[in-house]
Write an enzyme that holds these catalytic residues in place. Structure first.
Site, PDB file in Angstrom:
ATOM      1  N   TRP A 103       0.827  -1.210   0.000  1.00 41.52           N
ATOM      2  CA  TRP A 103       0.000   0.000   0.000  1.00 41.52           C
ATOM      3  C   TRP A 103       0.859   1.257   0.000  1.00 41.52           C
ATOM      4  O   TRP A 103       0.518   2.242  -0.671  1.00 41.52           O
ATOM      5  CB  TRP A 103      -1.003  -0.023   1.153  1.00 41.52           C
ATOM      6  CG  TRP A 103      -1.885  -1.228   1.046  1.00 41.52           C
ATOM      7  CD1 TRP A 103      -1.919  -2.298   1.897  1.00 41.52           C
ATOM      8  CD2 TRP A 103      -2.824  -1.536   0.001  1.00 41.52           C
ATOM      9  NE1 TRP A 103      -2.815  -3.229   1.454  1.00 41.52           N
ATOM     10  CE2 TRP A 103      -3.384  -2.795   0.291  1.00 41.52           C
ATOM     11  CE3 TRP A 103      -3.235  -0.868  -1.166  1.00 41.52           C
ATOM     12  CZ2 TRP A 103      -4.345  -3.394  -0.536  1.00 41.52           C
ATOM     13  CZ3 TRP A 103      -4.195  -1.469  -1.983  1.00 41.52           C
ATOM     14  CH2 TRP A 103      -4.726  -2.708  -1.659  1.00 41.52           C
ATOM     15  N   ASP A 172      -1.873   6.555   5.969  1.00 38.92           N
ATOM     16  CA  ASP A 172      -2.918   5.649   5.507  1.00 38.92           C
ATOM     17  C   ASP A 172      -3.223   4.730   6.687  1.00 38.92           C
ATOM     18  O   ASP A 172      -2.450   3.832   7.010  1.00 38.92           O
ATOM     19  CB  ASP A 172      -2.390   4.850   4.309  1.00 38.92           C
ATOM     20  CG  ASP A 172      -3.374   3.785   3.846  1.00 38.92           C
ATOM     21  OD1 ASP A 172      -4.459   3.657   4.445  1.00 38.92           O
ATOM     22  OD2 ASP A 172      -3.045   3.074   2.866  1.00 38.92           O
ATOM     23  N   LYS A 196     -12.662  -1.852   6.562  1.00 36.88           N
ATOM     24  CA  LYS A 196     -12.068  -2.751   7.552  1.00 36.88           C
ATOM     25  C   LYS A 196     -12.714  -2.524   8.923  1.00 36.88           C
ATOM     26  O   LYS A 196     -13.397  -3.390   9.443  1.00 36.88           O
ATOM     27  CB  LYS A 196     -10.552  -2.571   7.627  1.00 36.88           C
ATOM     28  CG  LYS A 196      -9.854  -3.144   6.392  1.00 36.88           C
ATOM     29  CD  LYS A 196      -9.093  -2.105   5.684  1.00 36.88           C
ATOM     30  CE  LYS A 196      -8.557  -2.438   4.333  1.00 36.88           C
ATOM     31  NZ  LYS A 196      -8.396  -3.762   3.851  1.00 36.88           N
TER      32      LYS A 196
END
Ligand SMILES: Cc1ncc(COP(=O)(O)O)c(C=O)c1O
Length: 361
Positions: A103, A172, A196
């Site tokens: 990511w 993030d 999530k």
């Protein structure tokens, strides 16, 4: 009871059962309006209440100072990879990144595509992203320092955030957002894909500090400017109303039923330690990360060979334990223990892992 499995999916992931029940019970007639939430105008007082409640709960849960704004932006966390450099890179001042896996790598790529001066000041790629690098120097002139707080695929998590000196941090937090209290002050921006810990996919929550908004170039397209979302209270266009409604319900559950972020952090530590205990005492399960870089959210582990891993995953599914397959890019196994995973689900996994080991030896 509801025929629900123990759901260890990495995202979209399990949501709190009371939230799902509330959606089900009130879907046809939301708040006595005679309409469902998805049939309600995003400009109605009814939806205003939902959006404002989600924003205010976020501010309370994270103890945000007044100079932080809470925004909802379509396009998930991935759109943020490109919006951040576009909006917040200062002319002639480099962007600093710490690379801890897929990511972060994607965030770096999006900044490079835009021709920004990208400097990766630390990376754990040399050891397959199995640890968090602590040896780095932040450029004094950097526009910001970007890092991923929890590496969903690799199973590492910053327990103490990187020190940006006086450079604004940008993180993030997709896979550990709202899983623990944070000190927001060093952060210029925090973002998280919702799927999530806080709701459905396709939307990101963005928390941005007032001074960062001054950086937004006027030349950007309207929908790609943070100022558009701030100036219009996330209602410039029709937002994903259902997703925001679910997020509000999840935050209500977190605040009122669980009791806030300190409480959920304790529970998350307890859940993770139950699984790490099994791994640490085992002859067949091997954690894939350095112990002091371990994540409380995504526990990654391997078994001795591929065949045993496949058997483990198949038998787990037969026993109602779902979503334990590692990310396709790395293989192995991964238990994602987001906020809504109950201790009962974790205990069921512990028992299964212990029985599987006994049988295999
Ligand atoms: C840490 C992290 N960042 C970003 C993403 C991408 O999120 P999205 O699919 O919402 O763009 C994910 C998705 O799993 C993630 O785990």
């Amino acid at each position: 009871m509801e025929n629900r499995v123990h759901n260890f999916n990495p995202g979209p992931a399990t949501l709190p059962l009371p939230v799902l029940k509330e959606i089900k019970e009130n879907f046809l007639n939301f708040s006595d309006s005679g309409m469902s939430i998805v049939e309600t105008s995003h400009r109605s007082p009814l939806f205003d209440d939902v959006l404002n409640d989600a924003v205010n709960r976020t501010k309370r849960l994270l103890n945000l100072d007044k100079n932080y704004h809470v925004l909802f932006i379509q396009g998930g966390a991935s759109l943020q990879f490109c919006m951040i450099p576009m909006n917040l890179a200062l002319p002639g001042r480099p962007l600093n990144f710490i690379n801890t896996g897929t990511w972060s790598t994607k965030a770096i790529k999006e900044a490079q595509i835009q021709g920004k001066d990208v400097r990766v000041i630390a990376s754990s790629e040399d050891k397959d992203f199995s640890y968090l690098p602590h040896d780095y120097t932040v450029d004094k002139q950097a526009s910001y320092l970007h890092f991923t707080s929890n590496n969903t695929i690799r199973g590492t998590q910053w327990q103490q955030f990187p020190n940006g000196e006086d450079i604004p941090l940008i993180s993030d937090m997709s896979s550990d957002f709202m899983s623990r209290p944070i000190d927001i002050k060093p952060f210029g921006l925090v973002y998280a894909g919702a799927q999530k810990n806080i709701g459905p996919s396709g939307i990101a929550m963005v928390i941005i500090r007032e001074d960062m908004l001054e950086r937004v170039p006027n030349t950007l397209p309207t929908m790609l400017k943070y100022t558009t979302y701030k100036d219009n209270g996330s209602l410039f266009n029709t937002p994903p109303t259902f997703a925001i409604y679910v997020i509000d319900l999840v935050l209500t559950w977190l605040e009122e039923t669980v009791g806030g972020l300190k409480k959920i952090e304790q529970i998350n530590k307890q859940k993770a330690s139950l699984i790490y205990d099994v791994i640490d005492k085992s002859d067949i399960y091997h954690g894939t990360t350095e112990v002091n870089s371990r994540s409380l959210m995504n526990i990654t582990f391997r078994l001795p060979d591929k065949k045993t891993e496949e058997l483990f995953l198949a038998e787990a599914t037969q026993n109602g334990l779902h979503g334990l397959k590692g990310h396709k890019s790395v293989g192995g196994c991964r238990a994602s223990l987001y906020n809504a995973i109950s201790i009962d689900s974790v205990t069921a996994l512990v028992t299964f892992m212990q029985e599987f080991e006994k049988k295999s030896i």
